[in-house]
Enzyme design. Structure first.
Site, PDB file in Angstrom:
ATOM      1  N   LYS A   1     -52.038 -97.433  32.252  1.00 32.86           N
ATOM      2  CA  LYS A   1     -52.053 -95.980  32.243  1.00 32.86           C
ATOM      3  C   LYS A   1     -51.663 -95.502  30.837  1.00 32.86           C
ATOM      4  O   LYS A   1     -50.960 -96.215  30.112  1.00 32.86           O
ATOM      5  CB  LYS A   1     -51.125 -95.419  33.319  1.00 32.86           C
TER       6      LYS A   1
ATOM      7  N   ARG B   1     -46.093 -95.785  20.350  1.00 31.28           N
ATOM      8  CA  ARG B   1     -45.850 -94.469  20.943  1.00 31.28           C
ATOM      9  C   ARG B   1     -45.689 -93.379  19.883  1.00 31.28           C
ATOM     10  O   ARG B   1     -45.842 -92.194  20.193  1.00 31.28           O
ATOM     11  CB  ARG B   1     -44.613 -94.508  21.835  1.00 31.28           C
TER      12      ARG B   1
ATOM     13  N   ARG C   1     -44.270-109.553  29.613  1.00 30.18           N
ATOM     14  CA  ARG C   1     -43.051-109.634  30.422  1.00 30.18           C
ATOM     15  C   ARG C   1     -43.314-109.444  31.907  1.00 30.18           C
ATOM     16  O   ARG C   1     -42.673-110.099  32.732  1.00 30.18           O
ATOM     17  CB  ARG C   1     -42.049-108.586  29.926  1.00 30.18           C
TER      18      ARG C   1
END
Length: 352
Positions: A111, A179, A32
């Site tokens: 990150k 996650r 995206r």
């Protein structure tokens, strides 16, 4: 910088010699934001993409007009790639960033750079030894709004800084999201907590120490889904950071000084067309300043491409040392927060 390098760069835009970038992974954010930014920047060229699923790589490549590699290794073996953008799950960053640099490629890694301070330090050392550019993809650092805030702070607009507070929280993610997988480096601290930590370093320097923390830990997965940490800076300033993915969206920081406050909303992921609003409160008289809209994703690609060109011209990355110190300290602070945190176990509930 040599004359040849100066000829390539005028106002940050190269006349020729675009950096050819391969992408290891097809995450939603990569597709995206970053792949579009690479494709659209005059200093870069999107050359190829690889995925664990060859069909997914082929589909993504067709969407973005680049080549598809059968797997990660095949992409790294290509001789038409100068650098690699690495949006893989956190736990895979170390392995593939190392492989990319050892194959002669420069690396822009999402990150956090790795899931441990030791692994981050190792990658930093390899980059120094090989002369490769290695960067951790904190896009927000390339948005001019933060330099404006820092200039106001240094100019005494709010007096002497006493406290920094930063927060980045997002709504719950689907149960299958990476996650929620500890083996892939999941958890809110690594996902969103690193943003306000790095912002505190931007304003206060790397000499921060952790004094306490709380982490909300999912009983079913074992990953942290939210938390807060308290730190102190070298000058005695208090730093608090909040993070999580069980909240309504929030992305902001505030600097509170002896004479006023600076507050910035949408601090970490502003859309390219958003004109940020900076609020300055002094003596009960708030002033709102609209700052220019900027595309921090394009700026990140531009900064990385410029660094690669400099390294290619000089044989080494002249900005390595300053960048590396901040990256290693971020990883160390994350470990300190994890080590000292009290854990609050929360029951699993249905996720969206």
């Amino acid at each position: 910088m040599t004359a040849a390098a100066q000829d390539r760069i005028v106002g940050g835009t190269p006349h020729h010699g675009r950096i050819r970038v391969g992408v290891l992974g097809t995450s939603e954010f990569a597709r995206r934001r970053m792949m579009a930014a690479i494709r659209g920047h005059p200093g870069a060229e999107l050359a190829a993409v690889a995925s664990r699923d060859p069909a997914r790589a082929a589909h993504t490549a067709a969407q973005h007009g680049c080549a598809a590699a059968a797997d990660y290794g095949e992409l790294l073996a290509r001789d038409d790639i100068d650098a690699v953008y690495l949006p893989l799950p956190n736990a895979l960053h170390h392995e593939w960033a190392l492989a990319a640099m050892e194959s002669g490629k420069h690396v822009l890694a999402e990150k956090p750079l790795t899931t441990s301070a030791a692994d981050t330090a190792e990658l930093v050392g390899v980059a120094a030894r090989t002369g490769r550019v290695l960067r951790e993809n904190f896009c927000f650092l390339h948005h001019g709004q933060h330099r404006t805030v820092r200039d106001l702070l240094r100019g005494g607009r709010i007096g002497r800084l006493r406290r920094f507070t930063g927060a980045f929280c997002i709504p719950p993610r689907p149960a299958a999201d990476v996650r929620h997988r500890p083996e892939l480096g999941g958890g809110a601290l690594l996902d969103t907590g690193v943003y306000p930590i790095r912002a505190a370093q931007f304003f206060l320097g790397d000499d921060l120490s952790v004094t306490g923390a709380l982490l909300r830990q999912d009983a079913a997965t074992g990953v942290d889904v939210g938390g807060s940490a308290l730190l102190r800076a070298a000058g005695g300033e208090i730093v608090t950071v909040d993070f999580g993915f069980e909240h309504g969206y929030g992305s902001l920081y505030q600097l509170w000084g002896s004479e006023g406050r600076l507050t910035l909303e949408r601090a970490f992921t502003p859309p390219p067309d958003l004109a940020p609003v900076l609020r300055v409160d002094r003596q009960g008289e708030p002033v709102h300043t609209v700052l220019p809209a900027e595309d921090q994703y394009a700026a990140t690609v531009g900064a990385f491409a410029a660094a690669v060109r400099r390294a290619r011209d000089l044989g080494t990355d002249p900005d390595h040392q300053a960048w590396a110190a901040a990256a290693v300290r971020t990883a160390e602070l994350v470990e300190e927060i994890s080590r000292c945190a009290q854990h609050i176990t929360v029951e699993t509930r249905e996720r969206g």
